[in-house]
Design an enzyme around this catalytic site. Structure first.
Site: not given
Lengths: 232, 218
Positions: B88, B46-49
């Site tokens: 990320s 998930s690209e928020n980390g």
């Protein structure tokens, strides 16, 4: 303040020096990991003409969204801003400018800004409206665009724990943009859930070394959840 | 018959291989997580980390500091890691994520994708989509083959502002699986009961149809 002790005791002290038309870089993703009290202080100060660099702009009535209420924001630099009606209204009225920036490019702009790198090449955005008017160059047969880094007059950060020297750790996905934002402010202010004494944090586990941090303030957080979804 | 959203997600999940790191966009792509074959392991990014995204929490597990890129509350699986946004996107832009699955408004025969902006409508932003299409090793686009007015979304040339260029190699729609290569769409599978003629009639861009087009298997 003495030596490396960066703790301040009021929000007024925490944001002292913020003036109209400055650039403020804010950590957070949606409403997760946002410096709630520092944002509220900017509203109290009624500073105008601000450029805010943040992945999002909060929601109506919470987070950075509250700075729209008195039209304190002149420009937002963000990757996604679709969560508040007031934002939409001010954008359509021409009262607010927005510079949409791909999320990874935004993170890298902050990281590079804090690291003294003025610009970098990335494939992200090539051939799209984001690449319009930007220098492009081929490396190993692939085209890239040149993106300039970002620094701010202030960076406002939310951390889980910080020691008095400003060493910070973040909790879970509340980390997000905070570590990069912390490096990119001329004055970096960290609002934390817990202030601890130097030595209490394991040195090798620190996410943001205190060298980047100018002020630390004990916060109290509502930690509002933007989209509560629970298992059925 | 055209596939349901769930059936498209089921077909997407068949693409995953054991040990893949996968980023799933909002909507149909996210549903694919429910259909990962039991005998393989994939790790969701998930690209928020967050690498190792788990299901939504129970009321007891609910934690405001644990969200996904869609800002929904989530959990982390055993063996997950959590990191900052630059890290990320280093994973994404550096080509370390094996698979990205995302939706689109339009795709064309050059592998261009338009998925974030419709002129004269409110523009919310691209989020991480431009980084994902520029960086992932394999990108699958999921979408309906045509819009609700019957207009094809598989075009000779995209008409909307682009998200990325020359990056899409595979498309899974409610009617078909197609590869994008040599300036054409290559039909490789059709939904059960859907005719080649229907796919041809709803594909505006150059379409190459082999002699035999198998039905998708579920």
């Amino acid at each position: 303040m003495a030596g490396f002790d960066k703790v301040v005791n009021s929000y007024a002290e925490a944001m002292a020096g913020l003036e109209d038309n400055m650039t403020v870089i804010a950590g957070g993703f949606g409403l997760c990991g946002i410096p709630e009290g520092l944002i509220a202080q900017i509203k109290t100060m009624q500073t105008k003409g601000l450029t805010i660099v943040s992945n999002n702009c909060g929601v109506d009535g919470f987070g950075l969204g509250i700075l729209l209420e008195d039209k304190q924001i002149k420009k937002m630099v963000s990757s996604y801003v679709g969560e508040n009606a007031l934002f939409e209204q001010q954008l359509l009225n021409g009262e607010l400018e927005v510079e949409l920036t791909p999320q990874g490019t935004l993170a890298e702009k902050m990281r590079a800004g804090g690291a003294g790198i003025p610009a970098f090449y990335t494939a992200t955005g090539y051939g799209t409206p984001v690449g319009d008017g930007k220098e492009s160059r081929e490396f190993n047969g692939r085209p890239y665009i040149l993106e300039e880094s970002i620094t701010g007059d202030f960076a406002i950060i939310k951390a889980y724990k910080a020691d008095r020297y400003g060493n910070c750790i973040y909790r879970h996905t509340a980390q997000n943009f905070n570590p990069m934002a912390a490096t990119a402010g001329r004055i970096t202010v960290v609002e934390v859930e817990h202030i601890v004494e130097p030595g209490e944090l394991e040195p090798s586990q620190i996410h943001t070394p205190g060298i980047y941090v100018d002020r630390v303030i004990q916060g109290s957080f509502e930690k509002r959840i933007e989209r509560k979804v629970v298992a059925k | 018959m055209a596939l349901s959203r769930e059936q498209i997600a089921m077909r997407v999940a068949q693409e995953f291989q054991d040990g893949d790191y996968v980023n799933l966009g909002i909507g149909i792509p996210t549903l694919a997580a429910n259909y990962v074959p039991a005998d393989i392991q994939v790790m969701l990014q998930s690209e928020n980390g967050l690498l190792g995204m788990g299901p939504n929490p129970t009321e007891e597990q609910l934690d405001a500091d644990m969200i996904n890129a869609g800002k929904e509350t989530v959990t982390a699986v055993t063996g997950a890691s959590i990191f900052n946004s630059a890290e990320s996107f280093a994973m994404i832009r550096g080509g370390h994520v094996d698979f990205t699955v995302l939706g689109a408004f339009e795709v064309d025969v050059s592998g261009n994708i338009a998925s974030w902006m419709i002129p004269n409508k409110l523009i919310k932003g691209m989020g991480g989509a431009m980084d994902l299409v520029a960086g992932a090793k394999n990108i699958i686009v999921t979408m309906t083959h045509a819009d609700k007015h019957g207009n094809s979304k598989l075009l000779q040339q995209c008409t909307l502002p682009l998200t990325g260029v020359n990056c899409i190699t595979r498309i899974i729609t409610d009617l078909a699986v197609l590869e994008v290569k040599n300036q054409a769409f290559y039909l490789s599978e059709r939904a059960p009961g859907v005719s080649v003629e229907e796919i041809q009639s709803k594909t505006a861009g150059e379409l190459v149809v082999p002699e035999h087009v198998p039905e998708m298997q579920f």
